[in-house]
Design a protein around this motif. Structure first.
Motif, PDB file in Angstrom:
ATOM      1  N   LEU A 201       5.231  -7.737  -9.671  1.00 13.77           N
ATOM      2  CA  LEU A 201       5.127  -7.218  -8.291  1.00 13.77           C
ATOM      3  C   LEU A 201       4.108  -7.875  -7.302  1.00 13.77           C
ATOM      4  CD1 LEU A 201       6.301  -3.348  -8.743  1.00 13.77           C
ATOM      5  CD2 LEU A 201       7.695  -5.397  -7.813  1.00 13.77           C
ATOM      6  N   LEU A 202       2.878  -7.853  -7.990  1.00 15.48           N
ATOM      7  CA  LEU A 202       1.703  -8.446  -7.226  1.00 15.48           C
ATOM      8  C   LEU A 202       1.840 -10.008  -7.196  1.00 15.48           C
ATOM      9  CD1 LEU A 202      -1.406  -6.534  -8.612  1.00 15.48           C
ATOM     10  CD2 LEU A 202      -0.465  -6.436  -6.677  1.00 15.48           C
ATOM     11  N   GLU A 203       2.306 -10.649  -8.027  1.00 13.94           N
ATOM     12  CA  GLU A 203       2.356 -11.965  -8.055  1.00 13.94           C
ATOM     13  C   GLU A 203       2.843 -12.557  -6.872  1.00 13.94           C
ATOM     14  OE1 GLU A 203       3.185 -15.477 -11.185  1.00 13.94           O
ATOM     15  OE2 GLU A 203       4.780 -14.012 -11.097  1.00 13.94           O
ATOM     16  N   GLY A 204       4.070 -11.823  -6.370  1.00 17.14           N
ATOM     17  CA  GLY A 204       4.822 -12.190  -5.309  1.00 17.14           C
ATOM     18  C   GLY A 204       4.041 -11.896  -4.079  1.00 17.14           C
ATOM     19  N   ALA A 205       3.373 -10.999  -3.866  1.00 20.74           N
ATOM     20  CA  ALA A 205       2.869 -10.482  -2.535  1.00 20.74           C
ATOM     21  C   ALA A 205       1.912 -11.364  -2.027  1.00 20.74           C
ATOM     22  CB  ALA A 205       2.030  -9.257  -3.030  1.00 20.74           C
ATOM     23  N   GLN A 206       2.028 -11.528  -0.649  1.00 22.63           N
ATOM     24  CA  GLN A 206       1.049 -12.197   0.397  1.00 22.63           C
ATOM     25  C   GLN A 206      -0.152 -11.282   1.024  1.00 22.63           C
ATOM     26  OE1 GLN A 206       3.210 -14.432   3.000  1.00 22.63           O
ATOM     27  NE2 GLN A 206       4.788 -15.217   1.557  1.00 22.63           N
ATOM     28  N   ARG A 207       0.374  -9.993   1.003  1.00 20.32           N
ATOM     29  CA  ARG A 207      -0.598  -9.164   1.494  1.00 20.32           C
ATOM     30  C   ARG A 207      -0.948  -7.823   0.881  1.00 20.32           C
ATOM     31  NH1 ARG A 207       3.381 -10.531   4.934  1.00 20.32           N
ATOM     32  NH2 ARG A 207       4.269  -8.299   4.860  1.00 20.32           N
ATOM     33  N   PRO A 208      -1.402  -8.089  -0.219  1.00 20.16           N
ATOM     34  CA  PRO A 208      -1.702  -6.908  -1.242  1.00 20.16           C
ATOM     35  C   PRO A 208      -2.881  -5.980  -0.554  1.00 20.16           C
ATOM     36  CG  PRO A 208      -2.328  -8.720  -2.213  1.00 20.16           C
ATOM     37  CD  PRO A 208      -1.669  -9.102  -0.892  1.00 20.16           C
ATOM     38  N   PHE A 209      -2.919  -4.628  -0.811  1.00 21.71           N
ATOM     39  CA  PHE A 209      -3.983  -3.782  -0.770  1.00 21.71           C
ATOM     40  C   PHE A 209      -4.144  -3.250  -1.616  1.00 21.71           C
ATOM     41  CE2 PHE A 209      -5.912  -0.156   1.058  1.00 21.71           C
ATOM     42  CZ  PHE A 209      -7.221  -0.512   1.623  1.00 21.71           C
ATOM     43  N   VAL A 210      -5.750  -2.909  -2.225  1.00 18.27           N
ATOM     44  CA  VAL A 210      -6.042  -2.194  -3.430  1.00 18.27           C
ATOM     45  C   VAL A 210      -6.527  -0.769  -2.897  1.00 18.27           C
ATOM     46  CG1 VAL A 210      -6.977  -1.707  -5.504  1.00 18.27           C
ATOM     47  CG2 VAL A 210      -6.015  -4.036  -4.916  1.00 18.27           C
ATOM     48  N   LEU A 211      -6.095   0.552  -3.285  1.00 20.71           N
ATOM     49  CA  LEU A 211      -6.562   1.808  -2.763  1.00 20.71           C
ATOM     50  C   LEU A 211      -7.109   2.427  -4.032  1.00 20.71           C
ATOM     51  CD1 LEU A 211      -7.445   3.582  -0.349  1.00 20.71           C
ATOM     52  CD2 LEU A 211      -4.931   4.637  -0.464  1.00 20.71           C
ATOM     53  N   LEU A 212      -8.461   2.911  -3.849  1.00 25.40           N
ATOM     54  CA  LEU A 212      -8.908   3.747  -5.136  1.00 25.40           C
ATOM     55  C   LEU A 212      -9.352   4.709  -4.429  1.00 25.40           C
ATOM     56  CD1 LEU A 212     -11.542   1.187  -6.459  1.00 25.40           C
ATOM     57  CD2 LEU A 212      -9.195   1.184  -6.984  1.00 25.40           C
ATOM     58  N   GLY A 213      -9.300   6.098  -5.651  1.00 25.62           N
ATOM     59  CA  GLY A 213      -9.495   7.309  -5.228  1.00 25.62           C
ATOM     60  C   GLY A 213      -9.368   8.384  -6.324  1.00 25.62           C
ATOM     61  N   GLY A 214      -9.550   9.593  -6.147  1.00 25.52           N
ATOM     62  CA  GLY A 214      -9.136  10.699  -7.156  1.00 25.52           C
ATOM     63  C   GLY A 214     -10.324  10.978  -8.160  1.00 25.52           C
ATOM     64  N   GLY A 215     -10.258  11.495  -9.319  1.00 24.22           N
ATOM     65  CA  GLY A 215     -11.002  12.046 -10.174  1.00 24.22           C
ATOM     66  C   GLY A 215     -10.670  11.319 -11.463  1.00 24.22           C
ATOM     67  N   GLY A 216     -11.616  11.541 -12.682  1.00 22.32           N
ATOM     68  CA  GLY A 216     -11.483  11.001 -13.695  1.00 22.32           C
ATOM     69  C   GLY A 216     -11.880   9.544 -14.028  1.00 22.32           C
ATOM     70  N   TRP A 217     -12.888   8.959 -12.974  1.00 21.89           N
ATOM     71  CA  TRP A 217     -13.456   7.707 -13.258  1.00 21.89           C
ATOM     72  C   TRP A 217     -14.890   7.848 -14.181  1.00 21.89           C
ATOM     73  CZ3 TRP A 217     -11.305   3.218 -11.084  1.00 21.89           C
ATOM     74  CH2 TRP A 217     -10.142   3.512 -10.273  1.00 21.89           C
ATOM     75  N   ASP A 218     -15.271   6.860 -14.538  1.00 21.35           N
ATOM     76  CA  ASP A 218     -16.600   6.748 -14.826  1.00 21.35           C
ATOM     77  C   ASP A 218     -17.306   5.150 -14.448  1.00 21.35           C
ATOM     78  OD1 ASP A 218     -16.355   4.375 -17.089  1.00 21.35           O
ATOM     79  OD2 ASP A 218     -14.794   5.693 -17.519  1.00 21.35           O
ATOM     80  N   ARG A 219     -18.608   5.181 -14.581  1.00 19.22           N
ATOM     81  CA  ARG A 219     -19.395   4.046 -14.145  1.00 19.22           C
ATOM     82  C   ARG A 219     -18.659   2.784 -14.614  1.00 19.22           C
ATOM     83  NH1 ARG A 219     -24.019   4.126 -11.536  1.00 19.22           N
ATOM     84  NH2 ARG A 219     -24.578   6.295 -12.296  1.00 19.22           N
ATOM     85  N   GLU A 220     -18.660   2.494 -15.884  1.00 19.46           N
ATOM     86  CA  GLU A 220     -17.894   1.233 -16.633  1.00 19.46           C
ATOM     87  C   GLU A 220     -16.999   0.969 -16.223  1.00 19.46           C
ATOM     88  OE1 GLU A 220     -17.238  -0.646 -21.068  1.00 19.46           O
ATOM     89  OE2 GLU A 220     -17.870   1.706 -20.865  1.00 19.46           O
ATOM     90  N   THR A 221     -15.977   1.877 -16.124  1.00 20.90           N
ATOM     91  CA  THR A 221     -14.630   1.541 -15.580  1.00 20.90           C
ATOM     92  C   THR A 221     -14.657   0.988 -14.205  1.00 20.90           C
ATOM     93  OG1 THR A 221     -13.424   3.478 -16.785  1.00 20.90           O
ATOM     94  CG2 THR A 221     -12.383   2.627 -15.131  1.00 20.90           C
ATOM     95  N   CYS A 222     -15.337   1.561 -13.200  1.00 20.27           N
ATOM     96  CA  CYS A 222     -15.597   1.271 -11.896  1.00 20.27           C
ATOM     97  C   CYS A 222     -16.324  -0.203 -11.759  1.00 20.27           C
ATOM     98  CB  CYS A 222     -16.570   2.268 -10.864  1.00 20.27           C
ATOM     99  SG  CYS A 222     -15.732   3.685 -10.633  1.00 20.27           S
ATOM    100  N   THR A 223     -17.024  -0.407 -12.780  1.00 20.86           N
ATOM    101  CA  THR A 223     -17.474  -1.803 -12.832  1.00 20.86           C
ATOM    102  C   THR A 223     -16.753  -2.847 -13.228  1.00 20.86           C
ATOM    103  OG1 THR A 223     -19.879  -0.793 -13.182  1.00 20.86           O
ATOM    104  CG2 THR A 223     -19.513  -3.137 -13.680  1.00 20.86           C
ATOM    105  N   ARG A 224     -15.979  -2.554 -14.149  1.00 24.01           N
ATOM    106  CA  ARG A 224     -15.102  -3.438 -14.769  1.00 24.01           C
ATOM    107  C   ARG A 224     -13.894  -3.667 -13.671  1.00 24.01           C
ATOM    108  NH1 ARG A 224     -14.006  -1.182 -20.314  1.00 24.01           N
ATOM    109  NH2 ARG A 224     -12.219  -2.763 -20.658  1.00 24.01           N
ATOM    110  N   LEU A 225     -13.594  -2.670 -13.013  1.00 26.14           N
ATOM    111  CA  LEU A 225     -12.151  -2.965 -12.109  1.00 26.14           C
ATOM    112  C   LEU A 225     -13.079  -3.675 -10.627  1.00 26.14           C
ATOM    113  CD1 LEU A 225      -9.730  -2.282 -10.806  1.00 26.14           C
ATOM    114  CD2 LEU A 225     -10.570  -0.140  -9.873  1.00 26.14           C
ATOM    115  N   GLN A 226     -14.258  -3.602 -10.528  1.00 22.35           N
ATOM    116  CA  GLN A 226     -14.860  -4.184  -9.266  1.00 22.35           C
ATOM    117  C   GLN A 226     -15.027  -5.904  -9.744  1.00 22.35           C
ATOM    118  OE1 GLN A 226     -18.197  -2.838  -7.352  1.00 22.35           O
ATOM    119  NE2 GLN A 226     -19.057  -4.878  -6.892  1.00 22.35           N
ATOM    120  N   ARG A 227     -15.313  -5.940 -10.801  1.00 18.69           N
ATOM    121  CA  ARG A 227     -15.114  -7.501 -11.317  1.00 18.69           C
ATOM    122  C   ARG A 227     -13.817  -8.080 -11.243  1.00 18.69           C
ATOM    123  NH1 ARG A 227     -18.905  -5.731 -15.512  1.00 18.69           N
ATOM    124  NH2 ARG A 227     -17.503  -5.762 -17.075  1.00 18.69           N
TER     125      ARG A 227
END
Length: 560
Positions: A201-227
């Protein structure tokens, strides 16, 4: 009764159960309905700190903020009846913010049940829609079982609040029972087939957008996702009051999708051909009243990742629904590499729009509030915890402050007033070595401002700015838009907030010019006391982009 176990009263069993769950801080207002618990906590003062608050609403915000900041369930104790109703505000906040909490409420003895005894409420009915589970411990022998289940439930899947009622006779009764071990965190993980479908689904997208939110996150997960996001050249936004999930200084960060959204960013969300939503509920604030994404079937290809299975498909029918915890999903996501050449130029353009949007605008009066927020953003340490209340004054914070790391933002996504001050207090107690800053409105602050006494009692020294415009500003804005010139019920006659702070033994300052703020903030920071700066702004400055007079004139013109 097991001969190798010590007989304890219910309050002692409960206190020991909290210690077994790893509880270090609990917040509350004492009540006679749970006296045995206080007796049990007396013996655990070296392990569990019970923070005595001045009103249950403030205490509930502190427990919620602690849960949000640490990822461990925030613990709240309130007495029955009035205590429970006062404390409900933090439980509702915990529900909508997906924050783990465990709330203990005193209850009438079982022999008085269903008689409308003194302060009696059926908490299963009262809290039924505000909690993941509401239970009542009617047998002393089952206290460890109930407490263990409560902590498991609070952190499992989509985190949230759990409520346990404590009948007096249960707490005074005695039993010989074993403690239960500490709870586990149970979250689902994506299936390989789902990740393969996501790739397609992402491979064929020309105008993708990523949206983050909600609970259940931790610092390491956020750092890895950012990379990962930066490596793909994707643009990312954050949902309402979740701006600290992604470093706002990153070239991939293009803004917050919440109240007062950048119109250009809103168009990008609408125009996206693929939306990868990770953790956000896609509620009213995040979707601009369900207009950015059409219900029930979005125009965009919606890939919705959420830890709560019940949230997937609740409003929107996704093209791909993935029931997963955040860490589990990011671990699977890291194995994918897309590198579409079209994405990075669009992200660069969107980033420019973000930088233009967040430049402070000139506003009426001698205090340029936007410039002050930008000064704070530039001068506070990177790991400062910023706690904000609810009201129009918060719009400047959302727009001009750059959040630089995980859990540097505490805010109520349910728009609950009075949150900022007690949230900052809880943060300072939980992380005493970090800088903590609270931003409150005038009406907002006085809903829980008495907790400055709690800050003074426990030496929680942080700086609070109270933005004083003499109005319930958000309501006045809507009033002028709908009934221009017919002002009623939104004026505030405020005290001298600096003097108020000094009355509690704190430090107080009043600022009426932009250039006076920085030295006032420096004095407040070095005072060694709970400090408050009253920032007096022109009431006509109602949002970062417009004024009350402009809203009124536009509304009057449209009615002519």
């Amino acid at each position: 009764m097991k001969s190798d176990l010590k007989t304890r009263h219910g309050g002692k069993i409960l206190a020991d159960a909290l210690a077994a769950q790893g509880v270090k801080l609990a917040f509350g207002v004492p009540g006679e309905s749970y006296l045995p618990v206080l007796d049990g906590l007396h013996d655990l003062q070296d392990r569990i700190r019970f923070v005595i608050c001045r009103q249950e609403g403030g205490a509930s915000y502190m427990a919620e903020a602690y849960g949000k900041l640490t990822g461990e369930p925030g613990v709240l104790f309130v007495t029955r009846g009035p205590g429970a109703t006062n404390g409900a505000i933090g439980v509702h906040t915990g529900l909508q913010d997906s924050t783990p909490m465990v709330v203990f409420i005193g209850q009438v003895p079982n022999e008085f049940a269903e008689r409308e005894a003194f302060q009696e409420i059926d908490y299963r009915r009262m809290y039924g829609q505000m909690a993941k589970w509401v239970g009542q411990i009617d047998r002393v022998e089952r206290i460890p079982e109930y407490v263990n289940r409560a902590f498991h439930t609070a952190v499992a899947g989509r985190p949230g609040p759990v409520v346990l009622a404590l009948p007096e006779d249960t707490l005074f009764s005695q039993a010989a029972v074993a403690d239960a071990p500490k709870h586990h965190v149970v979250r689902p993980a994506p299936a390989p087939a789902q990740m393969a479908e996501l790739y397609k689904l992402l491979e064929g997208a020309q105008r993708p957008f990523v949206l983050l939110g909600g609970g259940g996150w931790d610092r390491e997960t956020c750092t890895r996702l950012q990379r990962w996001i930066e490596a793909q050249g994707l643009g990312v936004g954050t949902s309402f009051r979740c701006q600290d999930l992604f470093d706002n200084r990153s070239a991939s960060y293009i803004g917050d999708v919440g109240i007062g959204i950048n119109p250009k960013l809103a168009e990008r969300v609408k125009d996206a051909d693929a939306l990868l939503v990770i953790g956000a509920r896609l509620g009213e604030m995040t979707t601009s009243g369900y207009t950015l994404i059409e219900a029930p079937v979005p125009k965009q290809t919606l890939i919705h990742v959420h830890a709560g299975a019940e949230e997937l498909g609740r409003v929107y029918r996704p093209a791909l629904a993935i029931n997963s915890g955040m860490a589990q999903f990011v671990e699977a996501l890291e194995r994918l590499s897309l590198n579409n050449a079209l994405w990075k130029p669009r992200t660069v353009e969107a980033r420019k729009e973000f930088l233009e949007w967040t430049e402070p605008r000139r506003m009426p009066g001698s205090v340029q509030y936007g410039e002050i927020i930008r000064w704070l953003s530039d001068h506070l340490p990177e790991d400062t915890i910023v706690a904000g209340g609810a009201g129009n004054f918060a719009g400047w914070l959302h727009r001009h402050f750059r959040y630089k790391g995980f859990r540097t933002q505490l805010g109520s996504t349910n728009g609950s007033m009075g949150y900022g001050y007690p949230a900052a207090l809880a943060a300072k107690l939980a992380a005493p070595k970090r800088t903590v800053f609270a931003l409150c409105g005038d009406g907002d602050f006085l809903m829980t401002g008495q907790e400055i006494a709690t800050a003074a009692q426990y030496g929680a020294n942080f700086v609070t700015v109270v933005v004083n415009n003499g109005l319930y500003g958000t309501i006045r804005m809507h009033q002028e838009r709908e009934y221009p010139g017919r002002v009623y019920g939104t004026e505030l006659n405020n005290p001298d907030f600096a003097a108020y702070a000094r009355a509690f033994g704190g430090h107080g300052e009043t600022v009426e010019r932009t250039e006076d703020f920085a030295p006032a903030f420096e004095r407040a920071s070095k005072s060694g006391k709970p400090a408050l700066i009253e920032l007096r702004i022109d009431p006509d400055a109602i949002t970062p982009t417009t004024t009350l007079s402009a809203i009124r004139e536009k509304a009057l013109t449209s009615k002519r």
